[in-house]
Design a protein around this motif. Structure first.
Motif, PDB file in Angstrom:
ATOM      1  N   THR A 257       0.812  -1.216   0.000  1.00 19.94           N
ATOM      2  CA  THR A 257       0.000   0.000   0.000  1.00 19.94           C
ATOM      3  C   THR A 257       0.843   1.261   0.000  1.00 19.94           C
ATOM      4  O   THR A 257       0.317   2.344  -0.225  1.00 19.94           O
ATOM      5  CB  THR A 257      -0.939   0.007   1.215  1.00 19.94           C
ATOM      6  N   LEU A 258       2.143   1.171   0.270  1.00 17.17           N
ATOM      7  CA  LEU A 258       3.028   2.322   0.287  1.00 17.17           C
ATOM      8  C   LEU A 258       3.965   2.245  -0.915  1.00 17.17           C
ATOM      9  O   LEU A 258       4.096   1.212  -1.556  1.00 17.17           O
ATOM     10  CB  LEU A 258       3.847   2.360   1.578  1.00 17.17           C
ATOM     11  N   SER A 259       4.641   3.346  -1.191  1.00 14.88           N
ATOM     12  CA  SER A 259       5.685   3.337  -2.209  1.00 14.88           C
ATOM     13  C   SER A 259       6.823   4.228  -1.745  1.00 14.88           C
ATOM     14  O   SER A 259       6.631   5.145  -0.932  1.00 14.88           O
ATOM     15  CB  SER A 259       5.155   3.827  -3.557  1.00 14.88           C
ATOM     16  N   LEU A 260       8.005   3.948  -2.239  1.00 14.51           N
ATOM     17  CA  LEU A 260       9.165   4.750  -1.874  1.00 14.51           C
ATOM     18  C   LEU A 260       9.034   6.161  -2.440  1.00 14.51           C
ATOM     19  O   LEU A 260       8.464   6.360  -3.507  1.00 14.51           O
ATOM     20  CB  LEU A 260      10.436   4.111  -2.422  1.00 14.51           C
ATOM     21  N   PRO A 261       9.592   7.158  -1.740  1.00  9.20           N
ATOM     22  CA  PRO A 261       9.581   8.523  -2.281  1.00  9.20           C
ATOM     23  C   PRO A 261      10.478   8.637  -3.501  1.00  9.20           C
ATOM     24  O   PRO A 261      11.392   7.828  -3.712  1.00  9.20           O
ATOM     25  CB  PRO A 261      10.110   9.367  -1.119  1.00  9.20           C
ATOM     26  N   THR A 262      10.216   9.658  -4.312  1.00  5.42           N
ATOM     27  CA  THR A 262      11.030   9.952  -5.506  1.00  5.42           C
ATOM     28  C   THR A 262      11.672  11.321  -5.344  1.00  5.42           C
ATOM     29  O   THR A 262      10.993  12.295  -5.014  1.00  5.42           O
ATOM     30  CB  THR A 262      10.174   9.938  -6.777  1.00  5.42           C
TER      31      THR A 262
ATOM     32  N   HIS B 277      15.912   9.744   6.029  1.00  2.77           N
ATOM     33  CA  HIS B 277      15.643   9.504   7.452  1.00  2.77           C
ATOM     34  C   HIS B 277      14.566   8.446   7.654  1.00  2.77           C
ATOM     35  O   HIS B 277      14.723   7.528   8.468  1.00  2.77           O
ATOM     36  CB  HIS B 277      15.208  10.819   8.109  1.00  2.77           C
ATOM     37  N   GLU B 278      13.475   8.535   6.914  1.00  2.00           N
ATOM     38  CA  GLU B 278      12.323   7.668   7.148  1.00  2.00           C
ATOM     39  C   GLU B 278      12.498   6.294   6.501  1.00  2.00           C
ATOM     40  O   GLU B 278      12.094   5.280   7.065  1.00  2.00           O
ATOM     41  CB  GLU B 278      11.048   8.325   6.618  1.00  2.00           C
ATOM     42  N   TYR B 279      13.052   6.251   5.299  1.00  2.05           N
ATOM     43  CA  TYR B 279      13.139   4.998   4.554  1.00  2.05           C
ATOM     44  C   TYR B 279      14.569   4.499   4.376  1.00  2.05           C
ATOM     45  O   TYR B 279      14.812   3.299   4.357  1.00  2.05           O
ATOM     46  CB  TYR B 279      12.515   5.159   3.162  1.00  2.05           C
ATOM     47  N   GLY B 280      15.506   5.426   4.155  1.00  6.23           N
ATOM     48  CA  GLY B 280      16.848   5.016   3.768  1.00  6.23           C
ATOM     49  C   GLY B 280      16.926   4.544   2.331  1.00  6.23           C
ATOM     50  O   GLY B 280      17.975   4.104   1.869  1.00  6.23           O
ATOM     51  N   PHE B 281      15.813   4.632   1.601  1.00  8.39           N
ATOM     52  CA  PHE B 281      15.703   4.212   0.204  1.00  8.39           C
ATOM     53  C   PHE B 281      14.847   5.221  -0.531  1.00  8.39           C
ATOM     54  O   PHE B 281      13.858   5.709   0.007  1.00  8.39           O
ATOM     55  CB  PHE B 281      14.996   2.846   0.101  1.00  8.39           C
TER      56      PHE B 281
ATOM     57  N   LEU C  90      10.413  -2.232   6.362  1.00 10.53           N
ATOM     58  CA  LEU C  90       9.872  -1.080   7.059  1.00 10.53           C
ATOM     59  C   LEU C  90      10.093  -1.217   8.566  1.00 10.53           C
ATOM     60  O   LEU C  90      10.451  -2.292   9.064  1.00 10.53           O
ATOM     61  CB  LEU C  90       8.377  -0.934   6.762  1.00 10.53           C
ATOM     62  N   ALA C  91       9.849  -0.136   9.290  1.00 13.08           N
ATOM     63  CA  ALA C  91      10.074  -0.129  10.733  1.00 13.08           C
ATOM     64  C   ALA C  91       9.213  -1.167  11.448  1.00 13.08           C
ATOM     65  O   ALA C  91       9.595  -1.682  12.501  1.00 13.08           O
ATOM     66  CB  ALA C  91       9.798   1.264  11.295  1.00 13.08           C
ATOM     67  N   ASN C  92       8.037  -1.491  10.873  1.00 13.03           N
ATOM     68  CA  ASN C  92       7.145  -2.460  11.504  1.00 13.03           C
ATOM     69  C   ASN C  92       7.462  -3.903  11.122  1.00 13.03           C
ATOM     70  O   ASN C  92       6.716  -4.825  11.486  1.00 13.03           O
ATOM     71  CB  ASN C  92       5.687  -2.139  11.165  1.00 13.03           C
ATOM     72  N   GLY C  93       8.553  -4.106  10.363  1.00 15.46           N
ATOM     73  CA  GLY C  93       8.963  -5.445   9.983  1.00 15.46           C
ATOM     74  C   GLY C  93       8.373  -5.953   8.687  1.00 15.46           C
ATOM     75  O   GLY C  93       8.745  -7.037   8.219  1.00 15.46           O
ATOM     76  N   GLU C  94       7.461  -5.196   8.086  1.00 15.42           N
ATOM     77  CA  GLU C  94       6.907  -5.594   6.801  1.00 15.42           C
ATOM     78  C   GLU C  94       7.859  -5.189   5.674  1.00 15.42           C
ATOM     79  O   GLU C  94       8.735  -4.346   5.857  1.00 15.42           O
ATOM     80  CB  GLU C  94       5.522  -4.966   6.592  1.00 15.42           C
ATOM     81  N   TRP C  95       7.649  -5.809   4.511  1.00 17.76           N
ATOM     82  CA  TRP C  95       8.533  -5.574   3.371  1.00 17.76           C
ATOM     83  C   TRP C  95       7.815  -4.768   2.305  1.00 17.76           C
ATOM     84  O   TRP C  95       6.709  -5.106   1.887  1.00 17.76           O
ATOM     85  CB  TRP C  95       9.010  -6.901   2.787  1.00 17.76           C
ATOM     86  N   LEU C  96       8.457  -3.684   1.882  1.00 21.22           N
ATOM     87  CA  LEU C  96       7.925  -2.791   0.854  1.00 21.22           C
ATOM     88  C   LEU C  96       8.610  -3.087  -0.474  1.00 21.22           C
ATOM     89  O   LEU C  96       9.838  -3.058  -0.562  1.00 21.22           O
ATOM     90  CB  LEU C  96       8.169  -1.333   1.264  1.00 21.22           C
TER      91      LEU C  96
END
Length: 347
Positions: free
Chosen positions: A5-10, A35-39, A222-228
């Motif tokens: 449901t999320l996507s990395l920033p551009t 800071h938030e993603y590192g990606f 992700l911080a919650n352990g899920e994979w984006l």
């Protein structure tokens, strides 16, 4: 579980390249992504689609060669950790990665007399090139040179985003920083199991840049352990923060855990991953961040199976010994006593 449901920033680097001074919105977006993603996806980088296509075409030609030709430039022949590895030869967190790859660095001469000098100088030396592909070397070195310029520019923007001087990272990257290009082919695997193309890990450098083909598989934790999922996007690279920037920012910038899941049987994946480290003789500085940023830092992640060394050469050599035990055993057995055994068997 994988999060969809999320996507990395551009980040659009042209917003700075077309202006003498980057605006606050660009710097804020860049800082938040690191800071938030590192990606994040990077567009507006200025590297032509033709050069990217040429690099991938050369990579495809190389991996299509007969195995005996690829093995002629096997990494195990190189004390500098340059050359080809077949699938299953590189180790991540104690498990074999299902990818074949060619490791290429800058073309630099061997340090001839190592007596009394740091062991990390063994990493410097020539590449091994495929003899049957006449355009391969020129294309690869041209792409490396342009990507290096992009990442140096991006480091300047990252420094400004932290309210530091634009040249804050120049002392560790302005001359001869350690750099590595991996051309990677992920063969398909049958369903079931972990399908480890490359296992979950953090990169040990400053910044990594990834050029993907049209096959997905790259995922970020992700911080919650899920994979984006980080699927390919036209005319973009993926950029991720490495552990050296995590150290330099006391954990404010995040070196995110990521992995590649193998394609399904009958498909494959091709990528080029460029890793920008620091100069081997440097020690990574720790920046004095403004209070508002420092208060948001979670600190540096400490892994007892993969200790971080602030001295760049020591940290870089440790990583290469750990990931390529066959090269370590053939060329660097005298260093085993200097590296904890658990480090050599984990990645």
């Amino acid at each position: 579980m994988t999060q969809n449901t999320l996507s990395l920033p551009t980040i659009d680097l042209s917003l700075w390249q077309n202006q003498q001074t980057p605006d606050d919105l660009f710097l804020e977006s860049l800082r938040n992504a690191a800071h938030e993603y590192g990606f994040f996806y990077l567009k507006g980088h200025g590297i032509s689609a033709d050069l990217n296509a040429a690099l991938m075409a050369q990579a495809q030609e190389f991996f299509s060669l007969p195995m005996e030709q690829k093995e002629q430039i096997s990494m195990v022949n190189s004390p500098h950790f340059r050359g080809y590895n077949h699938a299953g030869r590189e180790i991540t967190r104690g498990k074999a990665d299902w990818r074949e790859q060619l490791d290429i660095g800058p073309e630099r001469g061997i340090v001839e007399d190592l007596k009394g000098k740091p062991a990390y100088l063994r990493l410097q030396g020539p590449n091994q090139w495929p003899a049957t592909l006449p355009q391969f070397k020129t294309t690869v070195l041209s792409w490396q040179e342009q990507v290096l310029d992009v990442l140096r520019r991006l480091l300047e923007a990252l420094a400004l985003s932290l309210e530091q001087a634009e040249n804050a990272f120049h002392p560790v990257v302005s001359k001869t920083p350690y750099q590595l290009l991996k051309l990677i082919h992920y063969p398909g695997q049958h369903g079931g199991g972990e399908k480890q193309g490359v296992g979950a890990h953090k990169d040990s450098d400053l910044l990594s840049l990834i050029l993907q083909d049209n096959e997905g598989g790259l995922e970020v934790e992700l911080a919650n352990g899920e994979w984006l999922q980080a699927p390919p996007q036209p005319e973009t690279f993926i950029v991720n923060i490495g552990e050296l920037l995590e150290v330099a920012t006391s954990g404010y910038f995040k070196a995110a855990i990521h992995r590649v899941v193998s394609p399904n049987s009958g498909r494959d994946r091709l990528s080029a991953a460029f890793f920008l480290g620091a100069q081997l003789d440097a020690t990574m500085p720790v920046l004095a961040l403004p209070d508002a940023l420092a208060n948001s830092s979670v600190g540096i992640t400490q892994d007892p199976d993969n200790p971080l060394f602030s001295q760049i050469g020591q940290n870089t050599l440790k990583g290469r010994l750990r990931s390529h035990p066959d090269v370590a055993a053939r060329h660097h057995s005298d260093l085993f006593s200097a590296v904890p055994s658990k480090v050599l068997h984990h990645a």
